[in-house]
Design a protein around this motif. Structure first.
Motif, PDB file in Angstrom:
ATOM      1  N   TYR A   1     -15.191   5.800   9.030  1.00  0.00           N
ATOM      2  CA  TYR A   1     -13.963   6.107   8.608  1.00  0.00           C
ATOM      3  C   TYR A   1     -14.222   6.171   6.652  1.00  0.00           C
ATOM      4  CZ  TYR A   1      -9.374   2.814   8.246  1.00  0.00           C
ATOM      5  OH  TYR A   1      -8.096   2.432   7.937  1.00  0.00           O
TER       6      TYR A   1
ATOM      7  N   LYS B   1       1.027   6.206   7.719  1.00  0.00           N
ATOM      8  CA  LYS B   1       0.364   5.259   6.778  1.00  0.00           C
ATOM      9  C   LYS B   1       0.352   6.063   5.398  1.00  0.00           C
ATOM     10  CE  LYS B   1      -4.168   7.678   7.078  1.00  0.00           C
ATOM     11  NZ  LYS B   1      -4.633   8.413   8.060  1.00  0.00           N
ATOM     12  N   ILE B   2       0.190   4.923   4.202  1.00  0.00           N
ATOM     13  CA  ILE B   2       0.336   4.822   3.120  1.00  0.00           C
ATOM     14  C   ILE B   2      -1.146   4.602   2.940  1.00  0.00           C
ATOM     15  CG2 ILE B   2       0.875   3.037   0.345  1.00  0.00           C
ATOM     16  CD1 ILE B   2       2.481   1.994   2.554  1.00  0.00           C
ATOM     17  N   SER B   3      -1.911   4.549   3.039  1.00  0.00           N
ATOM     18  CA  SER B   3      -3.619   4.352   2.794  1.00  0.00           C
ATOM     19  C   SER B   3      -4.495   3.716   3.897  1.00  0.00           C
ATOM     20  CB  SER B   3      -3.612   3.234   1.506  1.00  0.00           C
ATOM     21  OG  SER B   3      -5.134   3.626   1.449  1.00  0.00           O
ATOM     22  N   GLN B   4      -5.802   4.030   3.612  1.00  0.00           N
ATOM     23  CA  GLN B   4      -6.800   3.715   5.273  1.00  0.00           C
ATOM     24  C   GLN B   4      -7.033   2.122   4.474  1.00  0.00           C
ATOM     25  OE1 GLN B   4      -8.352   7.934   5.380  1.00  0.00           O
ATOM     26  NE2 GLN B   4      -9.286   7.074   7.210  1.00  0.00           N
ATOM     27  N   PHE B   5      -6.808   2.260   4.010  1.00  0.00           N
ATOM     28  CA  PHE B   5      -7.544   0.732   3.166  1.00  0.00           C
ATOM     29  C   PHE B   5      -6.708  -0.250   2.904  1.00  0.00           C
ATOM     30  CE2 PHE B   5     -10.980   3.449   2.859  1.00  0.00           C
ATOM     31  CZ  PHE B   5     -11.850   2.731   3.255  1.00  0.00           C
ATOM     32  N   GLY B   6      -6.076  -0.841   2.847  1.00  0.00           N
ATOM     33  CA  GLY B   6      -5.045  -2.335   2.458  1.00  0.00           C
ATOM     34  C   GLY B   6      -5.867  -3.660   2.350  1.00  0.00           C
TER      35      GLY B   6
ATOM     36  N   ILE C   1      -7.627  -0.041  -4.409  1.00  0.00           N
ATOM     37  CA  ILE C   1      -7.842  -0.794  -3.549  1.00  0.00           C
ATOM     38  C   ILE C   1      -9.706  -0.361  -2.545  1.00  0.00           C
ATOM     39  CG2 ILE C   1      -7.461  -2.216  -0.915  1.00  0.00           C
ATOM     40  CD1 ILE C   1      -4.950  -2.839  -2.915  1.00  0.00           C
TER      41      ILE C   1
ATOM     42  N   ASN D   1     -12.481  -1.388  -1.106  1.00  0.00           N
ATOM     43  CA  ASN D   1     -13.712  -1.000  -0.182  1.00  0.00           C
ATOM     44  C   ASN D   1     -14.077  -0.869   0.580  1.00  0.00           C
ATOM     45  OD1 ASN D   1     -11.539  -3.895   1.319  1.00  0.00           O
ATOM     46  ND2 ASN D   1      -9.804  -2.752   0.558  1.00  0.00           N
TER      47      ASN D   1
ATOM     48  N   ALA E   1      -5.113  -1.595   6.431  1.00  0.00           N
ATOM     49  CA  ALA E   1      -5.109  -0.870   6.650  1.00  0.00           C
ATOM     50  C   ALA E   1      -2.975  -0.280   5.884  1.00  0.00           C
ATOM     51  CB  ALA E   1      -4.929   0.839   7.172  1.00  0.00           C
TER      52      ALA E   1
END
Lengths: 263, 174
Positions: A142, B146-151, A45, A49, B157
């Motif tokens: 980011y 935090k698991i991942s910076q993107f969700g 993911i 992104n 996230a």
């Protein structure tokens, strides 16, 4: 047409915009190749992104390239209908994904450069360049945060992950010099105040890279041969590795086979 | 539409505040802070929209939704303009929008914590000295990771609550 355009050679400005846009496009495409293949869902993911951010930035840069060129070419025209020799991305971003370590190291080495470029471009004499950079800077920051974190976790990780990160660094480092090499196009846009000289971004990039590699317990490769800045080669001049052709074959197939096709 | 029959600008803002964000329908486009301006230019209504992320796939849907909502209210001539500057920031989410996010199970952004790529801060966070805590939107615990910076969408996230054990989305700060 803004004053900055009149003050700089239009062809040089377009060429420079294509370099910035093509870096985002080609890296975005490479990163998107992981979609459905990543080691874990969260990374899949994240990579998708990130690819989306890069392709979004590419649309803005190539859209502006078409506008400055003034021949009615859109961002899509530039992305889908140019041949490899007309692409201006650096060789680093077209390197194959390799293993996950190589993908991450390539991303980190590029992100650390990209952030410095976007920061400097916020002060561009061309307001259109400045506003795209201000938008992209947030996304790039980011990306850098993520790629630096992962380089550190994997470098300072298991023996296997450390070896892979070191190998990735050794393979990719010789492709980083091209990002900081000044040529006639760079000098023309720098003189017009549109962009910084690439060489002026080097010190900040070096500092970031050294800090992260140290935290990652990786060995800096030091002075190595640098591809793309000697002789007639180099992606910025349109002399690419064979990898770009394969990327374009996949990226451009639909528009080449069915010209004008839309979703 | 003549000057006499044109809807008032604040009326139009009210209509736009009822248009849901296509990806997080619990908040509206005005909660998200992406509608920058609404103005009449002669008989044309000009709506200025700023993208959240440069590659946000919802951008074209958002434009379609705005156009459709305004046409349903009888406005025929509409022009949508894109404005990049100043760039959108998650700080622009309204208070009301933040509460709606929390109630929906998404932790709202914490202002002023956007990634800036500054390594000293990042390394401090890695070393665990950060005082940034993201509260679980379900149980309120600040014992989260935090698991991942993107969700699931570009603007989120992934986090997990270590107390109620539920995973949750956190609205990214940029």
């Amino acid at each position: 047409m803004g004053a900055a355009v009149a003050a700089v050679d239009r062809a040089a400005f377009v060429e420079w915009l294509e370099r910035v846009g093509d870096n985002a496009l080609v890296l975005g495409h490479r990163v998107s190749e992981w979609c459905g293949h990543s080691p874990v869902l969260e990374e899949d993911i994240a990579l998708a992104n990130q690819a989306l951010d890069l392709i979004g930035q590419c649309q803005l840069w190539l859209g502006l390239a078409g506008e400055v060129e003034g021949q009615g070419r859109s961002a899509d025209n530039l992305a889908y209908l140019r041949d490899a020799a007309a692409f201006r991305n650096v060789l680093l971003v077209e390197r194959p994904n390799g293993d996950f370590g190589q993908t991450l190291m390539r991303q980190f080495l590029f992100d650390a450069f990209h952030i410095e470029l976007m920061r400097a471009l916020k002060a561009s004499s061309d307001p259109r360049v400045a506003e795209i950079a201000a938008k992209a800077e947030k996304e790039v920051a980011y990306h850098l945060e993520r790629s630096a974190d992962l380089v550190i976790s994997l470098g300072d990780g298991t023996e296997e992950s450390r070896n892979r990160m070191q190998k990735a660094l050794n393979v990719l480092y010789p492709y980083t010099g091209e990002m900081f090499h000044d040529d006639a196009t760079d000098k023309a846009v720098a003189e017009a105040g549109i962009a910084p000289l690439p060489s002026s971004l080097r010190a900040a990039w070096d500092a970031t890279v050294r800090e992260v590699l140290e935290a990652a317990t990786l060995t800096h490769p030091g002075e190595t041969y640098q591809h793309g800045i000697n002789g007639a080669g180099g992606g910025k001049r349109g002399v690419h590795s064979e990898y770009l052709g394969y990327i374009l074959a996949e990226m451009q197939f639909l528009q080449r086979a069915y010209p004008g096709a839309v979703w | 539409m003549s000057a006499a029959t044109r809807p008032q600008i604040d009326e139009i803002w009210r209509w736009l505040s009822q248009v849901p964000d296509p990806e997080i329908p619990v908040i509206s486009l005005t909660d998200l802070g992406i509608v920058r301006d609404v103005a009449w230019q002669d008989d044309t209504l000009v709506v200025t929209v700023t993208p959240t992320y440069s590659g946000c796939p919802a951008t074209s849907i958002i434009n379609l939704d705005i156009e459709q909502a305004l046409r349903e209210r009888g406005i025929e001539s509409i022009r949508l303009e894109r404005q990049l500057s100043p760039p959108w920031t998650s700080d622009w989410l309204t208070e009301e929008g933040r509460e709606k996010l929390r109630a929906y199970g998404i932790a709202p952004p914490i202002d002023g914590t956007a990634a800036d790529g500054r390594l000293a801060g990042r390394i401090a966070r890695l070393a665990g000295s950060s005082n940034l805590t993201i509260a679980c939107p379900r149980c309120g615990s600040t014992h989260t990771e935090k698991i991942s910076q993107f969700g699931s969408t570009p603007c989120k996230a992934s986090y997990r609550c270590k107390d109620c054990l539920e995973p949750f989305d956190y609205f990214k700060c940029i």
